[in-house]
Design a protein around this motif. Sequence first.
Motif, mmCIF file in Angstrom:
data_model
loop_
_atom_site.group_PDB
_atom_site.id
_atom_site.type_symbol
_atom_site.label_atom_id
_atom_site.label_comp_id
_atom_site.label_asym_id
_atom_site.label_seq_id
_atom_site.Cartn_x
_atom_site.Cartn_y
_atom_site.Cartn_z
ATOM 1 N N PHE A 145 0.850 -1.198 0.000
ATOM 2 C CA PHE A 145 0.000 0.000 0.000
ATOM 3 C C PHE A 145 0.876 1.234 0.000
ATOM 4 O O PHE A 145 2.073 1.179 0.311
ATOM 5 N N ASP A 146 0.271 2.375 -0.351
ATOM 6 C CA ASP A 146 0.885 3.666 -0.073
ATOM 7 C C ASP A 146 -0.167 4.571 0.536
ATOM 8 O O ASP A 146 -1.380 4.310 0.446
ATOM 9 N N VAL A 147 0.287 5.636 1.218
ATOM 10 C CA VAL A 147 -0.611 6.512 1.960
ATOM 11 C C VAL A 147 0.133 7.815 2.217
ATOM 12 O O VAL A 147 1.369 7.869 2.126
ATOM 13 N N ASP A 148 -0.604 8.871 2.509
ATOM 14 C CA ASP A 148 0.052 10.116 2.890
ATOM 15 C C ASP A 148 0.927 9.862 4.118
ATOM 16 O O ASP A 148 0.514 9.161 5.050
ATOM 17 N N PRO A 149 2.149 10.424 4.152
ATOM 18 C CA PRO A 149 3.121 10.055 5.191
ATOM 19 C C PRO A 149 2.625 10.211 6.625
ATOM 20 O O PRO A 149 2.956 9.389 7.489
ATOM 21 N N GLU A 150 1.809 11.229 6.900
ATOM 22 C CA GLU A 150 1.369 11.439 8.275
ATOM 23 C C GLU A 150 0.395 10.361 8.758
ATOM 24 O O GLU A 150 0.101 10.268 9.949
ATOM 25 N N PHE A 151 -0.082 9.517 7.837
ATOM 26 C CA PHE A 151 -1.015 8.458 8.216
ATOM 27 C C PHE A 151 -0.380 7.073 8.087
ATOM 28 O O PHE A 151 -1.083 6.066 8.086
ATOM 29 N N LEU A 152 0.943 7.042 8.002
ATOM 30 C CA LEU A 152 1.631 5.758 7.853
ATOM 31 C C LEU A 152 1.419 4.857 9.060
ATOM 32 O O LEU A 152 1.153 3.659 8.907
ATOM 33 N N GLU A 153 1.521 5.375 10.266
ATOM 34 C CA GLU A 153 1.393 4.534 11.450
ATOM 35 C C GLU A 153 0.036 3.831 11.470
ATOM 36 O O GLU A 153 -0.051 2.619 11.731
ATOM 37 N N GLY A 154 -1.024 4.582 11.203
ATOM 38 C CA GLY A 154 -2.348 3.961 11.165
ATOM 39 C C GLY A 154 -2.470 2.928 10.063
ATOM 40 O O GLY A 154 -3.120 1.886 10.228
ATOM 41 N N GLY A 155 -1.842 3.208 8.911
ATOM 42 C CA GLY A 155 -1.860 2.234 7.830
ATOM 43 C C GLY A 155 -1.120 0.969 8.192
ATOM 44 O O GLY A 155 -1.579 -0.144 7.899
ATOM 45 N N LEU A 156 0.032 1.101 8.839
ATOM 46 C CA LEU A 156 0.800 -0.068 9.259
ATOM 47 C C LEU A 156 0.041 -0.902 10.277
ATOM 48 O O LEU A 156 0.088 -2.141 10.243
ATOM 49 N N ASP A 157 -0.654 -0.241 11.192
ATOM 50 C CA ASP A 157 -1.425 -0.959 12.194
ATOM 51 C C ASP A 157 -2.491 -1.831 11.529
ATOM 52 O O ASP A 157 -2.640 -3.020 11.848
ATOM 53 N N ARG A 158 -3.226 -1.255 10.609
ATOM 54 C CA ARG A 158 -4.269 -2.015 9.916
ATOM 55 C C ARG A 158 -3.663 -3.114 9.044
ATOM 56 O O ARG A 158 -4.203 -4.226 8.961
ATOM 57 N N PHE A 159 -2.548 -2.812 8.401
ATOM 58 C CA PHE A 159 -1.870 -3.769 7.526
ATOM 59 C C PHE A 159 -1.354 -4.969 8.316
ATOM 60 O O PHE A 159 -1.532 -6.126 7.911
ATOM 61 N N ALA A 160 -0.739 -4.718 9.458
ATOM 62 C CA ALA A 160 -0.170 -5.798 10.266
ATOM 63 C C ALA A 160 -1.233 -6.798 10.707
ATOM 64 O O ALA A 160 -0.970 -8.008 10.812
ATOM 65 N N GLN A 161 -2.436 -6.296 10.946
ATOM 66 C CA GLN A 161 -3.499 -7.183 11.426
ATOM 67 C C GLN A 161 -3.917 -8.217 10.391
ATOM 68 O O GLN A 161 -4.501 -9.248 10.735
ATOM 69 N N PHE A 162 -3.635 -7.954 9.093
ATOM 70 C CA PHE A 162 -3.879 -8.978 8.076
ATOM 71 C C PHE A 162 -3.240 -10.298 8.474
ATOM 72 O O PHE A 162 -3.813 -11.368 8.258
ATOM 73 N N PHE A 163 -2.035 -10.207 9.030
ATOM 74 C CA PHE A 163 -1.197 -11.379 9.252
ATOM 75 C C PHE A 163 -1.212 -11.834 10.713
ATOM 76 O O PHE A 163 -0.582 -12.819 11.058
ATOM 77 N N ILE A 164 -1.937 -11.085 11.547
ATOM 78 C CA ILE A 164 -2.049 -11.430 12.971
ATOM 79 C C ILE A 164 -3.402 -12.054 13.273
ATOM 80 O O ILE A 164 -3.480 -13.138 13.862
ATOM 81 N N ALA A 165 -4.478 -11.390 12.855
ATOM 82 C CA ALA A 165 -5.811 -11.876 13.229
ATOM 83 C C ALA A 165 -6.850 -11.552 12.163
ATOM 84 O O ALA A 165 -7.770 -10.762 12.385
ATOM 85 N N PRO A 166 -6.742 -12.164 10.982
ATOM 86 C CA PRO A 166 -7.790 -11.957 9.974
ATOM 87 C C PRO A 166 -9.085 -12.640 10.411
ATOM 88 O O PRO A 166 -9.061 -13.664 11.099
ATOM 89 N N ARG A 167 -10.235 -12.072 10.004
ATOM 90 C CA ARG A 167 -11.522 -12.594 10.466
ATOM 91 C C ARG A 167 -11.961 -13.838 9.697
ATOM 92 O O ARG A 167 -12.565 -14.747 10.267
ATOM 93 N N PHE A 168 -11.774 -13.841 8.403
ATOM 94 C CA PHE A 168 -12.319 -14.898 7.553
ATOM 95 C C PHE A 168 -13.817 -15.073 7.807
ATOM 96 O O PHE A 168 -14.306 -16.185 8.030
ATOM 97 N N ASP A 169 -14.517 -13.958 7.803
ATOM 98 C CA ASP A 169 -15.963 -13.970 8.046
ATOM 99 C C ASP A 169 -16.639 -14.930 7.073
ATOM 100 O O ASP A 169 -16.442 -14.871 5.869
ATOM 101 N N GLU A 170 -17.457 -15.827 7.622
ATOM 102 C CA GLU A 170 -18.039 -16.892 6.816
ATOM 103 C C GLU A 170 -18.881 -16.358 5.664
ATOM 104 O O GLU A 170 -18.841 -16.884 4.547
ATOM 105 N N ALA A 171 -19.633 -15.290 5.913
ATOM 106 C CA ALA A 171 -20.479 -14.730 4.859
ATOM 107 C C ALA A 171 -19.631 -14.204 3.703
ATOM 108 O O ALA A 171 -19.969 -14.393 2.523
ATOM 109 N N TYR A 172 -18.529 -13.564 4.046
ATOM 110 C CA TYR A 172 -17.685 -12.996 2.989
ATOM 111 C C TYR A 172 -16.797 -14.050 2.346
ATOM 112 O O TYR A 172 -16.351 -13.862 1.210
#
Length: 807
Positions: A145-172
């Motif tokens: 991903f890319d993002v405006d630099p001042e929002f990198l920390e928030g982007g990294l937080d959301r990105f890291a969760q892909f590999f820590i605790a994805p939901r795999f919601d059954e409906a989706y």
Amino acid sequence: MRAPLRSTQWELSLTNRHRVRFFGILITTVSASLGGCGSEPNASATTIVQSANDERAYRHLVLENQLSVIVISDPDSDKAAASLSAYRGSYDNPVERPGLAHFLEHMLFLGTAKYPDVDGYQAYMSTHGGSHNAYTGSDHTNYFFDVDPEFLEGGLDRFAQFFIAPRFDEAYVEREKNAVNSEYQLQLKDDGWRGFMVSKVALNQQHPGSRFNIGSLDTLAGDVRTDLLEFFTENYSADQMGLVVLGNQPLDQLEAWVSELFTGIPNAKRGPGIKPGPLFATGDLPKRLTYQTIKNERSVSFSFPTPSMDAFYRENPLSYVSNLLGHEGEGSLHAVLKQRGWIHSLSGGGGRYDRDNAVVTLDIELTDAGASRIDEITDAVFAYIELIRDHGVQAWRYREQQQLAQLAFRFQDKQSAQSYVRTISPGMNLHPIRDVLIAPYLMEEFDADLIEHLLGYLTRSNVLIEVSGPDVDTDQVEKWFQVPYRIAAILPSPAPAPATKTASVMDMALPQPNPFVPERLELIGSHEELPHLSHEQPGLSIWVARDTSFGVPRASVQLQLATRGGFTTAADAAYADLYGRLVKDALNTYAYPALMAGLGYSIGSDTTGYRIGVHGYSDKLPLLLDRVLNAFSQLELDAERIALYKSQLLQDWGNFRNERPYTQAYASIGHLLVDGRWAPADLAEAIADVDLDRLKAWRTRHHERFNVLGLITGNVALESADELARALEHSLPLADFATTVANVVTLDAQQLTHVLHCEHDDAAMVLYVQGQSDSIAERALYGLSGQLLRAPYFTDLRTEQQLGYAV
């Protein structure tokens, strides 16, 4: 055209795919300074080799969970970016679940335990000026991903969760199957994908590359969520990942964020991925695979499998051989086949296929005449290989390639933040970290024995020949893309022509020393100037903007050659396109060495007239520019070449009807609304009766006078405008007259609906909303509106309603 065996990294889920030409290089080694973090347990003492022109700061980390990380500080970057490669891909699909790795890539975007909203990640990126994507390769899956630099920390937080605790919601899980299937359906009539998939029938059927890899409703049927969870747990492990983060923050800050946010990725200690084994089983080759295309295109490719060359990345024998095979200069295989009218194009390449295999490939796009000369073309290919084997393995050739590679690395253009990080993260698993930036460029030592060993695999007994065309004979049908094909062993020729005789008869020759290798690399001035009018006379205006702020000794010359009355009809547009191709044909053997030496040129046309551009190292740029102008103004028209390129244009324009529906729909907006943009069918009709006399008459009318506007930028001297003016005065008849410009049709308040009839199972819709004006303010508002609408539009139409893949 693409040879399927060039690489297994067909990128699933990306809309744009690029092929990169690699060179070899070594410039300088810069320590990845640890600053005040030298005592931190996760700080690596590894140094990273980087270009002397690269002012970014690098640091390598290994987190507690064994995640390998490179953080990059670039204070001048207007975007921040991150890429994480999981070193598992389609090779790791369970045999009974083709496409599972690709399906997992889709699912990780659809909510995590910490950020459960299905569109939360996309909305965050879109709201903060960012974008995101991913692709599934054979041995890795790359998320970025890319993002405006001042929002990198928030982007990294959301990105890291892909590999820590994805939901795999059954409906989706159930819904996203449709997106994967739509992606599969989208490719069914794409000849590149069709060629890639049918080539799998020729491979060792025990090799994972022989399997279907996209996924479909059938392969993902049933309780796929259980399999998805198991695949994620078994394959996505921190010790088998590489993360790259780039921001304008200091290294210490980037390291702190990464350490806090990504240490939570589980380390299952999985170790390296599978060993795929040989690409072809013993005795499988030589083979000939013939398959049908949808488009009216004909090709032949020669693929030579070799053992992995990963261990020799510093010597880079694949680049050396590929550069000789694909050379287009005087006497080259390309030149002799092109002169005979048998081919439209030829490209040679060699590269890594997977950890156990490499492939050297020749891709040849054939003319109709060439399609009936495949045996002779095959003889020519092996004659040229023999010529390389006998006379091409020479130290001076290697040193020349090495020198050009060093220049290319030292003065490489700065990529966008996202492109840069997504390029680096896969390589962290292929090369030592110190070489991760430079590895694709290295050519450190000439090893004649190694090159000759590689050439030993380029034989008639070790080749897969693939022949394609819309009407070739076949006797089987490929399972997944329904491609008609035939495959058969190649029997030895009873009396093949001696290779040396063939090469002699066809006047083949290896490249001479490259005259375009730059010798003067000093910068002229040390600052950036705004464009200013430097030379003006009737029919000629030249602007100059000296700019050495990037520290590269390159320049660019852009010329607009306005013709009286412009190119306002379909016939004008078609004839101008044909003339431009004929000029490039005449220049090719001369200009190809310039391309290899970092120079390039372009010739195009629009409503105003012609556009000619020359760019590259400023030292030899005038040499190429003079030749381009001379070829343009003094081209000797030839009836056979006109017929050849007319046929190619008619083929290209005719193939437009087989493009994907959304490609046709987007292009049609320009055809309907912009002056000078014509539908391919209109262009084909306009050029149908062109011949030597008609093209000569057209050129006489439209080349009578030119009104030239020029712009020179980059590493240029103040007197460069006067030098260019003299060259233009010598080459072109100049006159002052009003130029024609393209206009956009203004829509009234009523809706305009245009229906296209496409030969494709998919459907597409494009909605065009026109602004009140073309002012900067109006453009900004529309750009902002698009940015705000992008995420909810995607979520509703694709994720929720499942109406299509390309949204």
